[in-house]
Design a protein around this motif. Structure first.
Motif, mmCIF file in Angstrom:
data_model
loop_
_atom_site.group_PDB
_atom_site.id
_atom_site.type_symbol
_atom_site.label_atom_id
_atom_site.label_comp_id
_atom_site.label_asym_id
_atom_site.label_seq_id
_atom_site.Cartn_x
_atom_site.Cartn_y
_atom_site.Cartn_z
ATOM 1 N N SER A 6 1.063 -1.123 -0.168
ATOM 2 C CA SER A 6 0.095 0.224 0.073
ATOM 3 C C SER A 6 1.041 1.012 0.237
ATOM 4 O O SER A 6 0.436 1.942 -0.463
ATOM 5 N N LEU A 7 2.049 1.397 1.073
ATOM 6 C CA LEU A 7 3.097 2.773 1.120
ATOM 7 C C LEU A 7 3.527 2.674 -0.662
ATOM 8 O O LEU A 7 3.385 3.650 -0.813
ATOM 9 N N ALA A 8 4.064 1.264 -0.575
ATOM 10 C CA ALA A 8 4.632 1.599 -2.472
ATOM 11 C C ALA A 8 4.008 1.768 -3.400
ATOM 12 O O ALA A 8 3.914 2.504 -4.376
ATOM 13 N N ALA A 9 2.028 2.034 -3.233
ATOM 14 C CA ALA A 9 1.395 2.258 -4.233
ATOM 15 C C ALA A 9 1.457 3.670 -4.509
ATOM 16 O O ALA A 9 0.669 4.738 -5.084
ATOM 17 N N LYS A 10 1.240 4.556 -2.131
ATOM 18 C CA LYS A 10 0.830 5.412 -2.099
ATOM 19 C C LYS A 10 2.188 6.551 -3.369
ATOM 20 O O LYS A 10 1.970 7.434 -2.800
ATOM 21 N N ALA A 11 3.415 5.828 -2.717
ATOM 22 C CA ALA A 11 4.378 6.386 -2.814
ATOM 23 C C ALA A 11 4.579 6.933 -4.617
ATOM 24 O O ALA A 11 5.044 7.913 -5.219
ATOM 25 N N SER A 12 4.742 5.096 -5.134
ATOM 26 C CA SER A 12 4.074 5.532 -6.430
ATOM 27 C C SER A 12 2.962 6.901 -7.172
ATOM 28 O O SER A 12 4.016 7.711 -8.034
ATOM 29 N N ALA A 13 1.868 6.236 -6.265
ATOM 30 C CA ALA A 13 1.071 8.163 -7.179
ATOM 31 C C ALA A 13 2.125 9.230 -6.282
ATOM 32 O O ALA A 13 1.646 10.298 -7.712
#
Length: 204
Positions: A44-51
């Motif tokens: 989830s954090l990786a997805a948020k960081a990517s966004a």
């Protein structure tokens, strides 16, 4: 016999062992669950960081496009040469130093940025820009206040320019605080002690 073997079992010990095994299994399950949550949280954090990274790149592109050398430059550069030609026409007619706009859209006086010039020089820059806008807009009308901020030479040069350009239909109104009523070949309104009188001199 079966009955004797069952009777020989230490049931208390067996139950205690089973309980310990169950407790150990529960702990291992909890560890596995925690690891799974951390993994999912990491995703989830990786997805948020990517966004967020995509948003930052988009904002950087927007800043670049809106910077002076971005879209404004693309829109204004085609008319920059025309603006400088009009400014050159003004300064040449007024016999003033060069006033121009460089490729970074910084207004300069004799090559110096306008924020580094004196008050009198800044006034001449403002007058030149006002003339530029009057020409570009087609109004051909100009109001110049605080003319007295100029030294005598620059003031005389301005008056000669105004007199000359008035013959082309360009209207110029100038206001200044002077020691005495000037004698110009164009209309002058002299205000003294709240009284006003218009000179008898005819317009050119």
């Amino acid at each position: 016999s079966v009955d004797s073997s069952v009777q020989d079992v230490d049931w208390d010990a067996a139950v205690a062992t089973a309980r310990r095994s169950l407790q150990s299994a529960r702990q291992e399950l909890q560890v596995a669950r925690n690891a799974l949550r951390e993994y999912e949280s990491g995703l989830s954090l990786a997805a948020k960081a990517s966004a967020i990274h995509r948003d930052v790149l988009g904002l950087q592109q927007a800043v670049s496009l809106l910077s002076p050398d971005g879209i404004p430059a693309q829109c204004l550069l085609p008319i920059l040469d025309r603006c400088n030609a009009i400014l050159a026409e003004f300064t040449e007619a007024a016999q003033w130093p060069e006033i121009a706009v460089d490729r970074d859209f910084v207004v300069t006086f004799q090559g110096r940025p306008v924020f580094l010039v004196s008050e009198s020089e800044r006034w001449r820059v403002d007058a030149a820009l006002a003339f530029l806008f009057a020409e570009l807009s087609g109004l051909r009308f100009l109001v110049l206040d605080r003319v007295d901020v100029l030294d005598l030479l620059s003031r005389a040069q301005l008056f000669r320019w105004a007199y000359g350009i008035s013959k082309t239909g360009f209207q110029v109104i100038m206001a200044a605080t002077l020691k005495e009523k000037p004698n110009f070949p164009f209309p002058v309104i002299w205000l003294d002690k709240a009284d006003s009188s218009e000179s008898d001199t005819q317009a050119a």
